[in-house]
Enzyme design. Sequence first.
Site, short mmCIF file in Angstrom:
data_model
loop_
_atom_site.label_atom_id
_atom_site.label_comp_id
_atom_site.label_asym_id
_atom_site.label_seq_id
_atom_site.Cartn_x
_atom_site.Cartn_y
_atom_site.Cartn_z
N THR A 73 0.85 -1.19 0.00
CA THR A 73 0.00 0.00 0.00
C THR A 73 0.88 1.24 0.00
O THR A 73 2.11 1.14 -0.14
CB THR A 73 -1.02 -0.08 1.17
N LYS A 77 3.61 1.43 -3.83
CA LYS A 77 3.06 0.65 -4.94
C LYS A 77 3.90 0.76 -6.23
O LYS A 77 4.06 -0.23 -6.94
CB LYS A 77 1.62 1.09 -5.22
N ASP A 114 -6.14 -4.19 -7.69
CA ASP A 114 -7.05 -3.07 -7.38
C ASP A 114 -8.15 -2.93 -8.43
O ASP A 114 -9.29 -2.56 -8.11
CB ASP A 114 -6.26 -1.75 -7.29
N GLY A 143 -2.02 7.24 -8.11
CA GLY A 143 -1.89 5.80 -8.33
C GLY A 143 -3.23 5.09 -8.41
O GLY A 143 -3.42 4.21 -9.26
N ALA A 144 -4.17 5.45 -7.54
CA ALA A 144 -5.46 4.77 -7.54
C ALA A 144 -6.23 5.07 -8.83
O ALA A 144 -6.86 4.18 -9.41
CB ALA A 144 -6.27 5.21 -6.32
N TYR A 229 -12.61 5.15 2.19
CA TYR A 229 -13.54 4.45 3.09
C TYR A 229 -13.37 4.87 4.56
O TYR A 229 -13.93 4.25 5.46
CB TYR A 229 -13.43 2.94 2.95
P1 NAP Z 1 -2.04 9.69 -4.65
O1 NAP Z 1 -1.25 8.96 -5.65
O2 NAP Z 1 -1.37 10.46 -3.56
O3 NAP Z 1 -3.03 10.70 -5.45
C1 NAP Z 1 -3.86 11.59 -4.77
C2 NAP Z 1 -4.85 12.23 -5.75
O4 NAP Z 1 -5.80 12.98 -4.99
C3 NAP Z 1 -4.22 13.19 -6.76
O5 NAP Z 1 -4.94 13.13 -7.96
C4 NAP Z 1 -4.44 14.55 -6.06
O6 NAP Z 1 -4.48 15.64 -6.96
C5 NAP Z 1 -5.80 14.33 -5.48
N1 NAP Z 1 -6.13 15.19 -4.34
C6 NAP Z 1 -5.58 15.14 -3.10
N2 NAP Z 1 -6.19 16.03 -2.29
C7 NAP Z 1 -7.14 16.66 -3.04
C8 NAP Z 1 -8.11 17.68 -2.76
N3 NAP Z 1 -8.22 18.25 -1.55
N4 NAP Z 1 -8.93 18.07 -3.77
C9 NAP Z 1 -8.85 17.50 -4.99
N5 NAP Z 1 -7.95 16.52 -5.31
C10 NAP Z 1 -7.11 16.11 -4.35
O7 NAP Z 1 -3.04 8.69 -3.85
P2 NAP Z 1 -3.71 7.36 -4.46
O8 NAP Z 1 -2.86 6.18 -4.19
O9 NAP Z 1 -4.10 7.64 -5.86
O10 NAP Z 1 -5.00 7.19 -3.51
C11 NAP Z 1 -6.12 8.05 -3.65
C12 NAP Z 1 -7.21 7.60 -2.68
O11 NAP Z 1 -7.72 6.32 -3.07
C13 NAP Z 1 -6.71 7.45 -1.24
O12 NAP Z 1 -7.69 7.98 -0.38
C14 NAP Z 1 -6.61 5.95 -1.06
O13 NAP Z 1 -6.81 5.55 0.29
C15 NAP Z 1 -7.76 5.46 -1.92
N6 NAP Z 1 -7.60 4.06 -2.36
C16 NAP Z 1 -8.56 3.18 -1.96
C17 NAP Z 1 -8.47 1.86 -2.36
C18 NAP Z 1 -9.53 0.89 -1.92
O14 NAP Z 1 -9.31 -0.33 -1.99
N7 NAP Z 1 -10.68 1.37 -1.48
C19 NAP Z 1 -7.40 1.42 -3.17
C20 NAP Z 1 -6.45 2.36 -3.57
C21 NAP Z 1 -6.56 3.69 -3.15
P3 NAP Z 1 -3.13 16.42 -7.42
O15 NAP Z 1 -2.55 15.62 -8.54
O16 NAP Z 1 -3.62 17.75 -7.83
O17 NAP Z 1 -2.23 16.45 -6.20
#
Ligand code: NAP
Length: 289
Positions: A73, A77, A114, A143-144, A229
């Site tokens: 996680t 990743k 995922d 990443g997500a 979540y």
């Molecule tokens: P990441 O790589 O850090 O990307 C974060 C993303 O969120 C970027 O697109 C960022 O935009 C955007 N962002 C952050 N704060 C924001 C705000 N206040 N307003 C608008 N956009 C915002 O993180 P990630 O790995 O992609 O994960 C994203 C979310 O998905 C996390 O909450 C994670 O826990 C969740 N997730 C859940 C699962 C599941 O199984 N349920 C699996 C994977 C991930 P910028 O590019 O502008 O910074």
Amino acid sequence: MWRREVTAFSGAARVAGVVGAPVRQSLSPLIHNAWIAAAGLDAVYVPFSPEADKFDAFISGLRRGSMAGLNVTLPFKQAALALADRADEPARAAGAANLLLFDDAGAVEARNTDGIGLLYALDLQAPGWAAGSGVVVVLGAGGAARGAVAALVVAGFTVRIVNRTRERAVMLAQTFDGADAMEGERLADVFAEAFLVINATSAGLEGRGDLDPPLQALPPQAVVMDMVYRPLCTPLLRQAQARGLQTVDGLAMLVGQAIPSFQALFGRPVPPQVDVRALALAALEEGGQ
Ligand code: NAP
């Protein structure tokens, strides 16, 4: 108070786990150990949190060891994919791995479950969603979002990506035929033709800023999914429900990615008799979320 099962395991137990930083809030040990107990396996699933710059060394130490594999996680990743000797197609397409498998010869295989988790959650909580016509809107370009876009494009859907930092959405869209990046200002137009909106940003996560997308522009049959979540019912999902839209939560996706992970780590399907969602919900409630 959710029930903690005490599982006995021997010196020959199969060992697997999850690696992240931080990892203490991960629900994966709870989920996998509940399945292990229900299946009566001689196995254990444990959390690891190496320092961010020691991830490669940590994995090197496990090669040819007695560990079956690890879920991966944040923030490891992408590094997990980079150090692997081979990778499945979803991991290559997503540019990230959420599962590493170790073989006896010392090789590491990267996989990404995922996308399976995303589709599982939609099928479970919004049956028939895939028959929708129009486009899928993915909010986010991290990443997500990358994993979600990869799974949706492979499944044949047209995806529009919107991100706070537009350049990242453009870069992500360039990676996939069937995806394009949209201007945030045009969101209402994009929503009007969407049958599914997926929040893949970390907005809505406890303590972070909320999104305020124009849900009123969505067609009435549209589905809204949030990968976040914590809390389970995010402000986005609450707004969608208030509008009468079908919603899908991030916990369903978490369980959905864990099911193929368990099969890969322990060589058998998850036992059906244990309700890991109920256990995870109880743990979230106990943690005040
Ligand atoms: P990441 O790589 O850090 O990307 C974060 C993303 O969120 C970027 O697109 C960022 O935009 C955007 N962002 C952050 N704060 C924001 C705000 N206040 N307003 C608008 N956009 C915002 O993180 P990630 O790995 O992609 O994960 C994203 C979310 O998905 C996390 O909450 C994670 O826990 C969740 N997730 C859940 C699962 C599941 O199984 N349920 C699996 C994977 C991930 P910028 O590019 O502008 O910074």
